[in-house]
Design a protein around this motif. Structure first.
Motif, PDB file in Angstrom:
ATOM      1  N   GLN A   1       0.277  -1.645   0.181  1.00 14.62           N
ATOM      2  CA  GLN A   1      -0.007  -0.165   0.037  1.00 14.62           C
ATOM      3  C   GLN A   1       0.953   1.711   0.119  1.00 14.62           C
ATOM      4  OE1 GLN A   1      -2.498  -0.438   3.113  1.00 14.62           O
ATOM      5  NE2 GLN A   1      -4.304  -1.869   1.556  1.00 14.62           N
ATOM      6  N   GLU A   2       0.636   2.272  -0.773  1.00 18.30           N
ATOM      7  CA  GLU A   2       1.335   3.202  -0.751  1.00 18.30           C
ATOM      8  C   GLU A   2       0.174   4.467  -0.127  1.00 18.30           C
ATOM      9  OE1 GLU A   2       2.557   5.072  -5.195  1.00 18.30           O
ATOM     10  OE2 GLU A   2       3.963   4.786  -4.531  1.00 18.30           O
TER      11      GLU A   2
ATOM     12  N   GLY B   1       7.347   3.971   8.835  1.00 17.30           N
ATOM     13  CA  GLY B   1       8.757   2.467   9.932  1.00 17.30           C
ATOM     14  C   GLY B   1       9.511   2.095   8.961  1.00 17.30           C
ATOM     15  N   ASP B   2      10.472   1.745   9.669  1.00 16.87           N
ATOM     16  CA  ASP B   2      11.469   1.028   8.538  1.00 16.87           C
ATOM     17  C   ASP B   2      11.495   0.736   6.969  1.00 16.87           C
ATOM     18  OD1 ASP B   2      13.042   1.800  11.220  1.00 16.87           O
ATOM     19  OD2 ASP B   2      12.728  -0.265  11.815  1.00 16.87           O
ATOM     20  N   ASP B   3       9.969  -0.006   7.443  1.00 16.36           N
ATOM     21  CA  ASP B   3      10.262  -0.751   5.897  1.00 16.36           C
ATOM     22  C   ASP B   3       9.841   0.308   4.587  1.00 16.36           C
ATOM     23  OD1 ASP B   3       7.432  -0.509   6.711  1.00 16.36           O
ATOM     24  OD2 ASP B   3       6.385  -2.372   6.016  1.00 16.36           O
ATOM     25  N   GLY B   4       9.011   1.538   5.358  1.00 14.92           N
ATOM     26  CA  GLY B   4       9.767   1.949   4.456  1.00 14.92           C
ATOM     27  C   GLY B   4       7.563   1.649   3.606  1.00 14.92           C
ATOM     28  N   TYR B   5       7.010   1.440   4.027  1.00 15.98           N
ATOM     29  CA  TYR B   5       5.877   1.015   3.493  1.00 15.98           C
ATOM     30  C   TYR B   5       4.738   1.328   4.272  1.00 15.98           C
ATOM     31  CZ  TYR B   5       8.325  -0.438  -0.786  1.00 15.98           C
ATOM     32  OH  TYR B   5       8.739  -0.692  -2.027  1.00 15.98           O
TER      33      TYR B   5
END
Length: 133
Positions: A27-28, A96-100
């Motif tokens: 999801q963006e 967050g750390d995952d970027g998503y």
């Protein structure tokens, strides 16, 4: 008499799209849109009859034509009502750390939109996300 403006609270709307990353679909999240709007209390009764439709949502957010949300917000978009999102300096969500995944996850999703072509009022039915039922 009490002013209707006094009963409004901050609500953030975020458009959500899906995109492919390798074999995964993620999801963006778009840039949040903050408005001061009227939000109903939780009724605890799914299935409100409005405009001849029976839908399942927990609360209603009432917006007016001059709020600039008509045509921008769609069903399935994320809404921050009871929590305030963490934002970067440029106004985007802090991820967050995952970027998503947002650091502060949204607490509601739009499940129904009631509006008319000539009317000035839009009602968004919102459903709690991740709630224990």
């Amino acid at each position: 008499m009490r002013s209707r403006v006094r009963d409004r609270q901050k609500v953030w709307f975020v458009t959500v799209t899906e995109k492919k990353v390798g074999i995964d679909t993620v999801q963006e999240y778009g840039k949040p849109i903050m408005r001061r709007l009227s939000v109903s209390a939780g009724t605890g009764q799914p299935g409100q009859v409005s405009a001849g439709l029976v839908v399942d949502y927990d609360r209603e957010v009432v917006a007016y034509k001059h709020d600039g949300l008509r045509g921008v917000i769609r069903e399935g978009d994320a809404v921050f009502v009871d929590v305030e999102p963490q934002l970067n300096d440029d106004g985007t969500l802090t991820m967050g750390d995952d970027g998503y995944t947002p650091v502060t996850p949204p607490d509601y999703r739009i499940s129904a939109i009631f509006s008319t072509q000539k009317g000035d009022v839009d009602v968004f039915g919102i459903k709690k996300v991740g709630a224990v039922q």
